[in-house]
Design a protein around this motif. Sequence first.
Motif, PDB file in Angstrom:
ATOM      1  N   THR A  29      42.568  48.645  86.593  1.00  5.09           N
ATOM      2  CA  THR A  29      41.697  47.480  86.142  1.00  5.09           C
ATOM      3  C   THR A  29      42.394  46.004  86.764  1.00  5.09           C
ATOM      4  O   THR A  29      41.639  45.366  87.064  1.00  5.09           O
ATOM      5  CB  THR A  29      41.603  47.343  84.585  1.00  5.09           C
ATOM      6  OG1 THR A  29      41.046  48.627  84.244  1.00  5.09           O
ATOM      7  CG2 THR A  29      40.727  46.222  84.374  1.00  5.09           C
ATOM      8  N   ASP A  55      29.029  53.310  81.383  1.00  3.39           N
ATOM      9  CA  ASP A  55      30.247  53.971  81.801  1.00  3.39           C
ATOM     10  C   ASP A  55      29.619  55.180  82.770  1.00  3.39           C
ATOM     11  O   ASP A  55      28.716  55.891  82.546  1.00  3.39           O
ATOM     12  CB  ASP A  55      31.177  54.349  80.911  1.00  3.39           C
ATOM     13  CG  ASP A  55      30.785  55.323  79.844  1.00  3.39           C
ATOM     14  OD1 ASP A  55      29.357  55.580  79.822  1.00  3.39           O
ATOM     15  OD2 ASP A  55      31.572  56.044  79.420  1.00  3.39           O
ATOM     16  N   LYS A  93      39.340  53.069  86.165  1.00  7.65           N
ATOM     17  CA  LYS A  93      40.425  54.189  86.075  1.00  7.65           C
ATOM     18  C   LYS A  93      40.236  54.988  87.413  1.00  7.65           C
ATOM     19  O   LYS A  93      39.121  55.385  87.730  1.00  7.65           O
ATOM     20  CB  LYS A  93      40.569  54.887  84.963  1.00  7.65           C
ATOM     21  CG  LYS A  93      40.783  54.140  83.714  1.00  7.65           C
ATOM     22  CD  LYS A  93      40.802  55.087  82.498  1.00  7.65           C
ATOM     23  CE  LYS A  93      41.260  54.426  81.269  1.00  7.65           C
ATOM     24  NZ  LYS A  93      41.118  55.196  80.030  1.00  7.65           N
ATOM     25  N   SER A 144      32.977  42.714  80.104  1.00  9.49           N
ATOM     26  CA  SER A 144      34.222  43.186  80.146  1.00  9.49           C
ATOM     27  C   SER A 144      34.289  44.614  80.907  1.00  9.49           C
ATOM     28  O   SER A 144      33.487  45.215  80.807  1.00  9.49           O
ATOM     29  CB  SER A 144      35.160  43.196  78.975  1.00  9.49           C
ATOM     30  OG  SER A 144      34.390  44.168  78.169  1.00  9.49           O
ATOM     31  N   TYR A 145      35.351  44.852  81.795  1.00  8.44           N
ATOM     32  CA  TYR A 145      35.413  46.145  82.351  1.00  8.44           C
ATOM     33  C   TYR A 145      36.639  46.867  82.198  1.00  8.44           C
ATOM     34  O   TYR A 145      37.752  46.324  82.058  1.00  8.44           O
ATOM     35  CB  TYR A 145      34.945  45.882  83.847  1.00  8.44           C
ATOM     36  CG  TYR A 145      35.778  45.098  84.643  1.00  8.44           C
ATOM     37  CD1 TYR A 145      36.818  45.455  85.315  1.00  8.44           C
ATOM     38  CD2 TYR A 145      35.581  43.609  84.843  1.00  8.44           C
ATOM     39  CE1 TYR A 145      37.676  44.807  86.052  1.00  8.44           C
ATOM     40  CE2 TYR A 145      36.150  42.825  85.412  1.00  8.44           C
ATOM     41  CZ  TYR A 145      37.412  43.352  86.157  1.00  8.44           C
ATOM     42  OH  TYR A 145      38.308  42.508  86.795  1.00  8.44           O
ATOM     43  N   GLN A 146      36.660  48.221  82.535  1.00 12.56           N
ATOM     44  CA  GLN A 146      37.927  48.977  82.916  1.00 12.56           C
ATOM     45  C   GLN A 146      37.468  49.741  83.972  1.00 12.56           C
ATOM     46  O   GLN A 146      36.324  50.603  83.960  1.00 12.56           O
ATOM     47  CB  GLN A 146      37.989  49.946  81.543  1.00 12.56           C
ATOM     48  CG  GLN A 146      39.062  50.761  81.459  1.00 12.56           C
ATOM     49  CD  GLN A 146      39.508  51.343  80.121  1.00 12.56           C
ATOM     50  OE1 GLN A 146      38.482  51.612  79.699  1.00 12.56           O
ATOM     51  NE2 GLN A 146      40.547  51.331  79.709  1.00 12.56           N
ATOM     52  N   ASP A 187      44.813  53.487  85.222  1.00 11.86           N
ATOM     53  CA  ASP A 187      44.249  52.335  84.944  1.00 11.86           C
ATOM     54  C   ASP A 187      44.555  51.412  86.234  1.00 11.86           C
ATOM     55  O   ASP A 187      45.628  51.140  86.322  1.00 11.86           O
ATOM     56  CB  ASP A 187      44.687  51.825  83.579  1.00 11.86           C
ATOM     57  CG  ASP A 187      43.620  50.768  83.144  1.00 11.86           C
ATOM     58  OD1 ASP A 187      42.944  50.148  84.172  1.00 11.86           O
ATOM     59  OD2 ASP A 187      43.738  50.228  82.196  1.00 11.86           O
TER      60      ASP A 187
END
Length: 165
Positions: free
Chosen positions: A28, A90, A9, A5-7, A26
């Motif tokens: 994403t 991160d 920004k 899973s990723y985010q 954000d």
Amino acid sequence: MAIWSYQVKYVYDDSLSSGNFLTPVDITSNVITIENMTDVGTGEVNTAVLMLNARDGQFITEDNSGATPQINQFDRIYIKITDTNGAIYDKVFEVESLQQQKTIKDGIRLVVNLMGLERHLQQVHFAKQYFYTSGFDLVKDVIDRYNTSAGTKQVDVEKQDTVSS
């Protein structure tokens, strides 16, 4: 097969005169792929490649239909990836270059080439002979020289006088 899973920004706009971090945006939901993301510690620069949905001028123009920022060279992007075991990677990357791609089916995409902030330390031009100098003093001297010649939008290195055990 690994499931991630990723985010992602958008966290920094280099065109601001103050150079301050903005409230992160954000982005994403606009990420199509994250490619070639590295986590190296061997003196190499970390890199990543993002492909973003840029339909309707997102990320390319200020007059886009959404609330996406216009991405420019030297802006900063934060990527956080979590694997199925809960391990987190991160990092904040800096935009190296941008390429627009037109596709027949999906419209315009923006390919964003990213580099780790550590690249600034690898671009220090330094020439001095060191005879009978410790490694600590040599590195401190290089960092001091870098800090005095770095541009206002480059990373500052702090605590080079600190000795830790």
